[in-house]
Design a protein around this motif. Structure first.
Motif, PDB file in Angstrom:
ATOM      1  N   THR A  85      78.698  39.876  18.907  1.00 26.68           N
ATOM      2  CA  THR A  85      78.522  40.779  17.790  1.00 26.68           C
ATOM      3  C   THR A  85      79.463  40.325  16.695  1.00 26.68           C
ATOM      4  O   THR A  85      80.650  40.099  16.949  1.00 26.68           O
ATOM      5  CB  THR A  85      78.827  42.231  18.194  1.00 26.68           C
ATOM      6  OG1 THR A  85      77.956  42.598  19.265  1.00 26.68           O
ATOM      7  CG2 THR A  85      78.631  43.178  17.026  1.00 26.68           C
ATOM      8  N   VAL A  86      78.936  40.161  15.496  1.00 24.68           N
ATOM      9  CA  VAL A  86      79.714  39.657  14.363  1.00 24.68           C
ATOM     10  C   VAL A  86      79.652  40.703  13.256  1.00 24.68           C
ATOM     11  O   VAL A  86      78.573  41.086  12.822  1.00 24.68           O
ATOM     12  CB  VAL A  86      79.145  38.312  13.847  1.00 24.68           C
ATOM     13  CG1 VAL A  86      79.956  37.792  12.683  1.00 24.68           C
ATOM     14  CG2 VAL A  86      79.083  37.301  14.971  1.00 24.68           C
ATOM     15  N   GLN A  87      80.817  41.174  12.832  1.00 20.58           N
ATOM     16  CA  GLN A  87      80.876  42.163  11.765  1.00 20.58           C
ATOM     17  C   GLN A  87      81.763  41.652  10.640  1.00 20.58           C
ATOM     18  O   GLN A  87      82.946  41.399  10.843  1.00 20.58           O
ATOM     19  CB  GLN A  87      81.414  43.488  12.266  1.00 20.58           C
ATOM     20  CG  GLN A  87      81.452  44.529  11.165  1.00 20.58           C
ATOM     21  CD  GLN A  87      81.762  45.908  11.678  1.00 20.58           C
ATOM     22  OE1 GLN A  87      82.039  46.102  12.839  1.00 20.58           O
ATOM     23  NE2 GLN A  87      81.710  46.867  10.791  1.00 20.58           N
ATOM     24  N   PRO A  88      81.195  41.497   9.451  1.00 21.29           N
ATOM     25  CA  PRO A  88      82.001  41.084   8.306  1.00 21.29           C
ATOM     26  C   PRO A  88      82.941  42.200   7.859  1.00 21.29           C
ATOM     27  O   PRO A  88      82.601  43.375   7.935  1.00 21.29           O
ATOM     28  CB  PRO A  88      80.979  40.797   7.214  1.00 21.29           C
ATOM     29  CG  PRO A  88      79.649  40.810   7.874  1.00 21.29           C
ATOM     30  CD  PRO A  88      79.779  41.591   9.131  1.00 21.29           C
ATOM     31  N   LEU A  89      84.129  41.817   7.411  1.00 21.59           N
ATOM     32  CA  LEU A  89      85.087  42.752   6.807  1.00 21.59           C
ATOM     33  C   LEU A  89      85.361  42.279   5.388  1.00 21.59           C
ATOM     34  O   LEU A  89      85.624  41.104   5.162  1.00 21.59           O
ATOM     35  CB  LEU A  89      86.398  42.785   7.575  1.00 21.59           C
ATOM     36  CG  LEU A  89      86.434  43.493   8.909  1.00 21.59           C
ATOM     37  CD1 LEU A  89      87.829  43.431   9.514  1.00 21.59           C
ATOM     38  CD2 LEU A  89      86.015  44.930   8.769  1.00 21.59           C
ATOM     39  N   SER A  90      85.313  43.205   4.463  1.00 22.38           N
ATOM     40  CA  SER A  90      85.643  42.860   3.079  1.00 22.38           C
ATOM     41  C   SER A  90      87.155  42.769   2.932  1.00 22.38           C
ATOM     42  O   SER A  90      87.902  43.206   3.815  1.00 22.38           O
ATOM     43  CB  SER A  90      85.087  43.918   2.129  1.00 22.38           C
ATOM     44  OG  SER A  90      85.779  45.138   2.310  1.00 22.38           O
ATOM     45  N   GLY A  91      87.593  42.238   1.824  1.00 17.55           N
ATOM     46  CA  GLY A  91      89.025  42.134   1.572  1.00 17.55           C
ATOM     47  C   GLY A  91      89.710  43.484   1.555  1.00 17.55           C
ATOM     48  O   GLY A  91      90.832  43.635   2.032  1.00 17.55           O
ATOM     49  N   SER A  92      89.031  44.505   1.028  1.00 18.36           N
ATOM     50  CA  SER A  92      89.645  45.835   0.974  1.00 18.36           C
ATOM     51  C   SER A  92      89.735  46.489   2.350  1.00 18.36           C
ATOM     52  O   SER A  92      90.577  47.354   2.569  1.00 18.36           O
ATOM     53  CB  SER A  92      88.867  46.742   0.020  1.00 18.36           C
ATOM     54  OG  SER A  92      87.552  46.936   0.485  1.00 18.36           O
ATOM     55  N   GLN A  93      88.885  46.076   3.294  1.00 16.18           N
ATOM     56  CA  GLN A  93      88.942  46.615   4.655  1.00 16.18           C
ATOM     57  C   GLN A  93      90.005  45.927   5.499  1.00 16.18           C
ATOM     58  O   GLN A  93      90.438  46.467   6.503  1.00 16.18           O
ATOM     59  CB  GLN A  93      87.589  46.456   5.346  1.00 16.18           C
ATOM     60  CG  GLN A  93      86.506  47.331   4.778  1.00 16.18           C
ATOM     61  CD  GLN A  93      85.171  47.006   5.412  1.00 16.18           C
ATOM     62  OE1 GLN A  93      84.733  45.855   5.398  1.00 16.18           O
ATOM     63  NE2 GLN A  93      84.518  48.015   5.958  1.00 16.18           N
ATOM     64  N   SER A  94      90.405  44.736   5.123  1.00 17.43           N
ATOM     65  CA  SER A  94      91.378  43.952   5.879  1.00 17.43           C
ATOM     66  C   SER A  94      92.778  44.360   5.446  1.00 17.43           C
ATOM     67  O   SER A  94      93.231  44.006   4.368  1.00 17.43           O
ATOM     68  CB  SER A  94      91.137  42.464   5.613  1.00 17.43           C
ATOM     69  OG  SER A  94      92.105  41.700   6.259  1.00 17.43           O
ATOM     70  N   GLN A  95      93.479  45.087   6.310  1.00 16.01           N
ATOM     71  CA  GLN A  95      94.749  45.670   5.924  1.00 16.01           C
ATOM     72  C   GLN A  95      95.964  45.047   6.579  1.00 16.01           C
ATOM     73  O   GLN A  95      97.086  45.469   6.330  1.00 16.01           O
ATOM     74  CB  GLN A  95      94.722  47.171   6.196  1.00 16.01           C
ATOM     75  CG  GLN A  95      93.638  47.857   5.393  1.00 16.01           C
ATOM     76  CD  GLN A  95      93.565  49.332   5.678  1.00 16.01           C
ATOM     77  OE1 GLN A  95      94.297  49.850   6.502  1.00 16.01           O
ATOM     78  NE2 GLN A  95      92.681  50.014   4.985  1.00 16.01           N
ATOM     79  N   LYS A  96      95.780  44.065   7.457  1.00 23.64           N
ATOM     80  CA  LYS A  96      96.931  43.387   8.042  1.00 23.64           C
ATOM     81  C   LYS A  96      96.589  41.938   8.335  1.00 23.64           C
ATOM     82  O   LYS A  96      95.433  41.536   8.248  1.00 23.64           O
ATOM     83  CB  LYS A  96      97.434  44.110   9.285  1.00 23.64           C
ATOM     84  CG  LYS A  96      96.475  44.162  10.444  1.00 23.64           C
ATOM     85  CD  LYS A  96      97.110  44.941  11.589  1.00 23.64           C
ATOM     86  CE  LYS A  96      96.350  44.739  12.880  1.00 23.64           C
ATOM     87  NZ  LYS A  96      96.999  45.398  14.004  1.00 23.64           N
ATOM     88  N   ASP A  97      97.591  41.160   8.666  1.00 23.88           N
ATOM     89  CA  ASP A  97      97.399  39.737   8.942  1.00 23.88           C
ATOM     90  C   ASP A  97      96.873  39.538  10.358  1.00 23.88           C
ATOM     91  O   ASP A  97      97.234  40.279  11.283  1.00 23.88           O
ATOM     92  CB  ASP A  97      98.712  38.975   8.795  1.00 23.88           C
ATOM     93  CG  ASP A  97      99.228  38.936   7.377  1.00 23.88           C
ATOM     94  OD1 ASP A  97      98.491  39.319   6.455  1.00 23.88           O
ATOM     95  OD2 ASP A  97     100.382  38.516   7.185  1.00 23.88           O
ATOM     96  N   TYR A  98      96.031  38.513  10.527  1.00 25.79           N
ATOM     97  CA  TYR A  98      95.505  38.117  11.829  1.00 25.79           C
ATOM     98  C   TYR A  98      95.607  36.611  11.937  1.00 25.79           C
ATOM     99  O   TYR A  98      95.663  35.910  10.935  1.00 25.79           O
ATOM    100  CB  TYR A  98      94.029  38.525  11.981  1.00 25.79           C
ATOM    101  CG  TYR A  98      93.790  40.008  11.916  1.00 25.79           C
ATOM    102  CD1 TYR A  98      93.954  40.804  13.034  1.00 25.79           C
ATOM    103  CD2 TYR A  98      93.399  40.612  10.727  1.00 25.79           C
ATOM    104  CE1 TYR A  98      93.742  42.171  12.976  1.00 25.79           C
ATOM    105  CE2 TYR A  98      93.182  41.971  10.653  1.00 25.79           C
ATOM    106  CZ  TYR A  98      93.356  42.747  11.781  1.00 25.79           C
ATOM    107  OH  TYR A  98      93.145  44.095  11.714  1.00 25.79           O
ATOM    108  N   THR A  99      95.575  36.103  13.150  1.00 24.41           N
ATOM    109  CA  THR A  99      95.542  34.661  13.374  1.00 24.41           C
ATOM    110  C   THR A  99      94.133  34.278  13.796  1.00 24.41           C
ATOM    111  O   THR A  99      93.603  34.811  14.771  1.00 24.41           O
ATOM    112  CB  THR A  99      96.547  34.242  14.464  1.00 24.41           C
ATOM    113  OG1 THR A  99      97.850  34.644  14.058  1.00 24.41           O
ATOM    114  CG2 THR A  99      96.520  32.738  14.684  1.00 24.41           C
TER     115      THR A  99
END
Length: 93
Positions: free
Chosen positions: A35-49
């Motif tokens: 399952t692949v779900q896109p996240l917009s920049g405004s939804q991305s609230q922290k850093d991930y690797t």
């Protein structure tokens, strides 16, 4: 009559429902369904690797969240094992 925009008092963790809501798609790669779900920049609230390149996906950067859709342990376990990928890294994986 105006609509009430309050959360329902179900008492549970809404992260599972929040990730399942919205636009998502199913992809098959190397014999597994994801399952692949896109996240917009405004939804991305922290850093991930990113597991594809090992570099940081900075907060505020649009990317995709990917989890196995056909796992034997159920949806909650699959979602707990989700990974955040750069969109380009996921496309080339």
């Amino acid at each position: 009559m105006p609509r009430a925009n309050r959360r329902r008092p179900d008492g549970g963790d809404d992260s599972f429902e929040r990730l399942l809501s919205g636009w998502k798609r199913t992809e098959t790669r190397r014999g597994r369904t994801w399952t692949v779900q896109p996240l917009s920049g405004s939804q991305s609230q922290k850093d991930y690797t990113c597991p594809g390149c090992g570099r940081v996906i900075a907060a505020g950067t649009a990317h995709v969240v990917v989890w196995q859709a056909d796992g034997i342990l159920g949806d909650a376990a699959d979602l707990a094992a989700r990974r955040h990928w750069h969109s380009a890294c996921w496309k080339s994986a």
